[in-house]
Design a protein around this motif. Structure first.
Motif, PDB file in Angstrom:
ATOM      1  N   TYR A   8       0.804  -1.221   0.000  1.00  0.00           N
ATOM      2  CA  TYR A   8       0.000   0.000   0.000  1.00  0.00           C
ATOM      3  C   TYR A   8       0.838   1.272   0.000  1.00  0.00           C
ATOM      4  CZ  TYR A   8      -3.083  -3.756   1.382  1.00  0.00           C
ATOM      5  OH  TYR A   8      -3.755  -4.951   1.420  1.00  0.00           O
ATOM      6  N   ALA A   9       2.147   1.151   0.109  1.00  0.00           N
ATOM      7  CA  ALA A   9       3.016   2.327   0.074  1.00  0.00           C
ATOM      8  C   ALA A   9       2.994   2.955  -1.312  1.00  0.00           C
ATOM      9  CB  ALA A   9       4.445   1.951   0.449  1.00  0.00           C
ATOM     10  N   ASP A  10       3.158   4.256  -1.355  1.00  0.00           N
ATOM     11  CA  ASP A  10       3.333   4.923  -2.647  1.00  0.00           C
ATOM     12  C   ASP A  10       4.660   4.486  -3.249  1.00  0.00           C
ATOM     13  OD1 ASP A  10       2.167   7.407  -4.266  1.00  0.00           O
ATOM     14  OD2 ASP A  10       4.357   7.571  -4.259  1.00  0.00           O
ATOM     15  N   LYS A  11       4.767   4.564  -4.564  1.00  0.00           N
ATOM     16  CA  LYS A  11       6.009   4.146  -5.217  1.00  0.00           C
ATOM     17  C   LYS A  11       7.202   4.989  -4.768  1.00  0.00           C
ATOM     18  CE  LYS A  11       5.003   6.865  -9.394  1.00  0.00           C
ATOM     19  NZ  LYS A  11       4.772   6.791 -10.862  1.00  0.00           N
ATOM     20  N   ALA A  12       6.910   6.190  -4.196  1.00  0.00           N
ATOM     21  CA  ALA A  12       7.988   7.024  -3.658  1.00  0.00           C
ATOM     22  C   ALA A  12       8.415   6.571  -2.265  1.00  0.00           C
ATOM     23  CB  ALA A  12       7.547   8.480  -3.613  1.00  0.00           C
ATOM     24  N   GLY A  13       7.700   5.610  -1.691  1.00  0.00           N
ATOM     25  CA  GLY A  13       8.122   5.030  -0.416  1.00  0.00           C
ATOM     26  C   GLY A  13       7.318   5.437   0.793  1.00  0.00           C
ATOM     27  N   TYR A  14       6.548   6.493   0.704  1.00  0.00           N
ATOM     28  CA  TYR A  14       5.795   6.939   1.878  1.00  0.00           C
ATOM     29  C   TYR A  14       4.441   6.227   1.957  1.00  0.00           C
ATOM     30  CZ  TYR A  14       3.277   9.895  -1.491  1.00  0.00           C
ATOM     31  OH  TYR A  14       2.541  10.341  -2.563  1.00  0.00           O
ATOM     32  N   MET A  15       3.832   6.263   3.159  1.00  0.00           N
ATOM     33  CA  MET A  15       2.493   5.720   3.346  1.00  0.00           C
ATOM     34  C   MET A  15       1.497   6.861   3.238  1.00  0.00           C
ATOM     35  SD  MET A  15       0.760   2.959   3.888  1.00  0.00           S
ATOM     36  CE  MET A  15      -0.891   3.313   3.306  1.00  0.00           C
ATOM     37  N   PRO A  16       0.665   6.890   2.181  1.00  0.00           N
ATOM     38  CA  PRO A  16      -0.281   7.994   2.003  1.00  0.00           C
ATOM     39  C   PRO A  16      -1.431   7.891   2.998  1.00  0.00           C
ATOM     40  CG  PRO A  16      -0.653   6.324   0.343  1.00  0.00           C
ATOM     41  CD  PRO A  16       0.572   5.888   1.112  1.00  0.00           C
ATOM     42  N   VAL A  17      -1.985   9.044   3.369  1.00  0.00           N
ATOM     43  CA  VAL A  17      -3.120   9.062   4.287  1.00  0.00           C
ATOM     44  C   VAL A  17      -4.320   9.769   3.643  1.00  0.00           C
ATOM     45  CG1 VAL A  17      -3.956   9.721   6.586  1.00  0.00           C
ATOM     46  CG2 VAL A  17      -1.587   8.968   6.290  1.00  0.00           C
ATOM     47  N   ASN A  18      -4.191  11.051   3.386  1.00  0.00           N
ATOM     48  CA  ASN A  18      -5.272  11.823   2.768  1.00  0.00           C
ATOM     49  C   ASN A  18      -4.782  12.506   1.495  1.00  0.00           C
ATOM     50  OD1 ASN A  18      -6.548  13.004   5.983  1.00  0.00           O
ATOM     51  ND2 ASN A  18      -6.920  11.089   4.940  1.00  0.00           N
ATOM     52  N   PHE A  19      -5.716  12.879   0.611  1.00  0.00           N
ATOM     53  CA  PHE A  19      -5.347  13.662  -0.574  1.00  0.00           C
ATOM     54  C   PHE A  19      -6.476  14.619  -0.941  1.00  0.00           C
ATOM     55  CE2 PHE A  19      -7.481   9.960  -2.399  1.00  0.00           C
ATOM     56  CZ  PHE A  19      -8.194  10.463  -3.485  1.00  0.00           C
ATOM     57  N   LEU A  20      -6.147  15.586  -1.789  1.00  0.00           N
ATOM     58  CA  LEU A  20      -7.070  16.647  -2.178  1.00  0.00           C
ATOM     59  C   LEU A  20      -7.538  16.500  -3.616  1.00  0.00           C
ATOM     60  CD1 LEU A  20      -5.271  19.847  -0.799  1.00  0.00           C
ATOM     61  CD2 LEU A  20      -7.323  18.780   0.154  1.00  0.00           C
ATOM     62  N   THR A  21      -8.815  16.818  -3.849  1.00  0.00           N
ATOM     63  CA  THR A  21      -9.335  17.007  -5.200  1.00  0.00           C
ATOM     64  C   THR A  21     -10.124  18.313  -5.215  1.00  0.00           C
ATOM     65  OG1 THR A  21     -11.377  15.795  -4.728  1.00  0.00           O
ATOM     66  CG2 THR A  21      -9.524  14.519  -5.610  1.00  0.00           C
TER      67      THR A  21
END
Length: 714
Positions: A627-640
């Motif tokens: 589930y990690a982003d390909k950049a390595g971090y664990m995403p939580v929330n995002f904006l649209t």
């Protein structure tokens, strides 16, 4: 219908649509929106979004318990929505000893799933335009009362014609302030069971402090399952019921999101006021919302005092407190945002242009008096708006405000009936008792009633109080503390136990002399009161507002070509879109947040910013799995930049393929004016990244059985 569609299409040609603005009917998507959506990244046909004859996206979207949205995410009826949408059900199923709000809950098998008392989901079947049919029954010579009576008669016929003998729920709703009408056909399922919820420290991380704020790191989700009879039909709860096999369910994408990715939301937005006149906005800013804010805060302060002392009381009032706090912050945000945006001036400018158009010879007869009538109405009701909002918060936060009157009047009617009628009425009375005293703590209710009466009689008095409350105020100098204390000592309505004792040995004539009943009945009488002059003014305003909307559309002075939200299914589309860089967010671009930023906010033992020990350990190990982003971090929330409002909570955020990428749960406070006027620079939707949802289910909770149900696109 052809005339309506042609009109809308012509308007859209004259005024290009901003793709991120609008809450659109699904039945018009192909004609009005599909081409724009394709340019932005949609890969589905209009038929795949909305179809009457075949399964489509709309079959996976449900209204959740009347106030939120949810989505079906498995072939076995698994439902995903917000944590705050499931909050009341989770609290109901919890006890101080087994607190699912605090600790979370995960059913590892279907037999462990739990049924709350009252919870339902509503599936959308179809809709159609009945504007011509309904409006052909009325004319401009009718009063509003006459008009509404005839319209309601026709609505009743339409609903009966389309419910197939009670199989469906049918709702005819007005749009564009009563200039158009559509009917909606729904099917309700009432056997809905809790499957899983993260602990409150995840599902409500940030609490009231972060509510309506960005950056956010909230795991605002919970999971339920819809059950049906063996044939897939709605059925009351039974151990024999089976998981619903839905017509359509959403696949889940863990590919991640990036700036400018297409994002589409389907849901049930509750209410917007994009057509509201300038006078109404000014009234809200200066009179209505300040009273709402102060009244809500008064109730919250008393609730919190008792909730902090007792875990059981906290569970009893958790949902009411959360709802009150949510609107308290929302309304203050509305005051600030509408003031900063100069929305009153913007609307006034539009209305000045409308008045110029309305006074031209061709338009004068119908439209000349529209703006003066509307402005006179708001000027005459400003004090009423203040009074009504203080009274409304008293009624909403205190069980003693409305409960004794409603129950007392029901009992008076009950004791005046014969035995057969009494037998028919008793179940309703018992339900009323359960609703009033179900989540109830008498010491809290006594204090909140006194505090709200003190505030209401102080701040709402200029408009006028009820006879009994005004008399008490003159005798107690505006301090109801002693009066409420005395009333609760002797009233039949102080607790459920006292009510049941009264019913076991009734004295019907004593009800009207009961001290809590007297105050409550006076408040409810004032709440319902309407003078002949007020009724006449309300009718005149309703006519003028309808004609304003009609005239704005006819004159093309308003570019909004979608109707206000009113809890009917809508689609909004836009993109993943960042806000300007913010030092509070360590993300490379300010359109997402990470688990690292969440951990930085962590405060051990804090009611808003605590985190589970296991989550902290998994983060320390960077154990993010797939589930990690390909950049390595664990995403939580995002904006649209989708256009949403209350009621969209729990709505699915979908990519161009119709795959689930997130769950909408909030907006940013800078854009709180969005219910009235859309600001493309500021308006954002805050979403839980679906990868964080799955990580919580899989890695944190170990609920592999749930993960195995999903169709995951990698």
């Amino acid at each position: 219908m052809k005339k309506v569609v042609l009109f809308l299409t012509m308007c859209l040609m004259a005024f290009p649509v901003k793709a991120d603005e609008g809450m659109w009917f699904l039945m018009f998507i192909e004609r009005l929106n599909h081409r724009d959506m394709e340019k932005m990244g949609l890969q589905l046909t209009a038929e795949e979004i909305y179809s009457i004859n075949h399964h489509s996206l709309k079959d996976a979207i449900v209204q959740f318990n009347g106030g939120c949205t949810a989505e079906i995410v498995s072939k076995n009826g698994l439902v995903l929505t917000n944590h705050h949408c499931g909050y009341n059900a989770i609290a109901e199923l919890s006890t101080a000893e087994q607190n699912y709000l605090k600790d979370g809950f995960w059913a590892k098998e279907k037999s462990a799933e739990m049924k709350p008392k009252s919870l339902y989901v509503r599936f959308f079947v179809r809709m159609d335009d009945v504007s011509k049919r309904i409006l052909s029954k009325v004319n401009d010579q009718m009063t509003e009362t006459e008009r509404n009576k005839i319209i309601q008669q026709e609505i009743n016929l339409i609903e009966k014609e389309n419910n197939e003998g009670g199989k469906y729920t049918v709702s005819v709703r007005p749009f564009f302030q009563g200039n158009e009408y559509y009917y909606f056909v729904y099917q309700d399922y009432t056997d809905v069971r809790l499957v899983g919820t993260p602990p409150e420290s995840v599902g409500k991380f940030g609490g009231d402090t972060d509510n309506w704020e960005w950056p956010r790191q909230t795991g605002d989700f919970s999971m339920f399952r819809v059950y049906a009879d063996k044939d897939g039909n709605p059925a009351a709860y039974s151990k024999d019921n089976v998981p619903l096999q839905p017509k359509h369910y959403l696949p889940v994408s863990i590919k991640g999101v990036k700036e400018n990715d297409f994002a589409m939301i389907l849901g049930y937005p509750g209410r917007t006021n994009r057509w509201m006149p300038a006078g109404g906005i000014e009234q809200n800013i200066k009179y209505a919302y300040p009273a709402w804010v102060e009244g809500a805060k008064t109730g919250m302060d008393v609730m919190k005092k008792y909730m902090d002392k007792d875990a059981t009381v906290r569970l009893q009032y958790a949902s009411k407190y959360a709802s009150t706090a949510n609107y308290w912050k929302n309304r203050q945000g509305m005051i600030d945002a509408l003031t900063k945006a100069g929305t009153v001036d913007v609307k006034t400018g539009q209305e000045d242009k409308f008045y110029e158009w309305a006074t031209k010879p061709a338009n004068k007869e119908k439209y000349e008096n529209v703006i003066p009538t509307i402005n006179d109405y708001y000027r005459s009701t400003n004090l009423k708006a203040t009074h009504d909002n203080y009274l409304m918060q008293l009624l909403r936060t205190s069980a003693y405000a409305a409960g004794p009157a409603n129950l007392g009047n029901a009992l008076i009617a009950y004791y005046n009936e014969n035995d057969a009628k009494k037998a028919e009425m008793l179940p309703k009375i018992n339900t009323m008792i359960d609703n009033i005293y179900g989540e109830f703590y008498a010491p809290l209710e006594k204090d909140i009633f006194a505090a709200q009466l003190n505030l209401y009689t102080s701040k709402g008095a200029e408009y006028g109080l009820g006879t009994q409350v005004a008399k008490m105020k003159s005798e107690n100098n505006g301090d109801f503390t002693a009066d409420v204390a005395k009333a609760t000592e002797i009233s039949y309505f102080t607790t459920k136990e006292k009510v049941l004792a009264f019913m076991a040995d009734p004295k019907p004539l004593a009800i009207v002399h009961d001290p809590l009943y007297i105050i409550s009945n006076d408040l409810m009488t004032k709440y319902r009161a309407k003078t002949d002059d007020q009724a006449k003014a309300d009718d005149g305003f309703a006519t003028a507002f309808r004609e304003l909307v009609e005239g704005l559309r006819e004159s093309k002075l308003n570019t909004i070509q979608y109707p206000d939200a009113n809890s009917t299914l809508r689609l909004t589309y836009g993109k993943v879109r960042a806000l300007p860089a913010d030092p509070r967010n360590d993300a490379k671009i300010n359109n997402y947040t990470t688990m690292e930023s969440m951990v930085k906010k962590y405060k051990a033992g804090d009611q808003e910013f605590d985190l589970p020990k296991r989550l902290l350990e998994l983060n320390k190990k960077k154990d993010y799995g797939q589930y990690a982003d390909k950049a390595g971090y664990m995403p939580v929330n995002f904006l649209t930049d989708n256009d949403i409002t209350g009621g969209n909570s729990g709505s699915p955020v979908l990519n161009g393929k119709g795959e689930l990428i997130g769950i909408a749960f909030d907006g940013n406070i800078e854009a709180m004016a969005g219910d009235v006027i859309f600001d493309p620079k500021l308006q954002r939707t805050i979403n839980v990244d679906i990868r964080y949802v799955l990580w919580i289910i899989d890695k944190y909770a170990g609920a592999k059985n749930i993960i195995d149900e999903l169709t995951i696109a990698k």
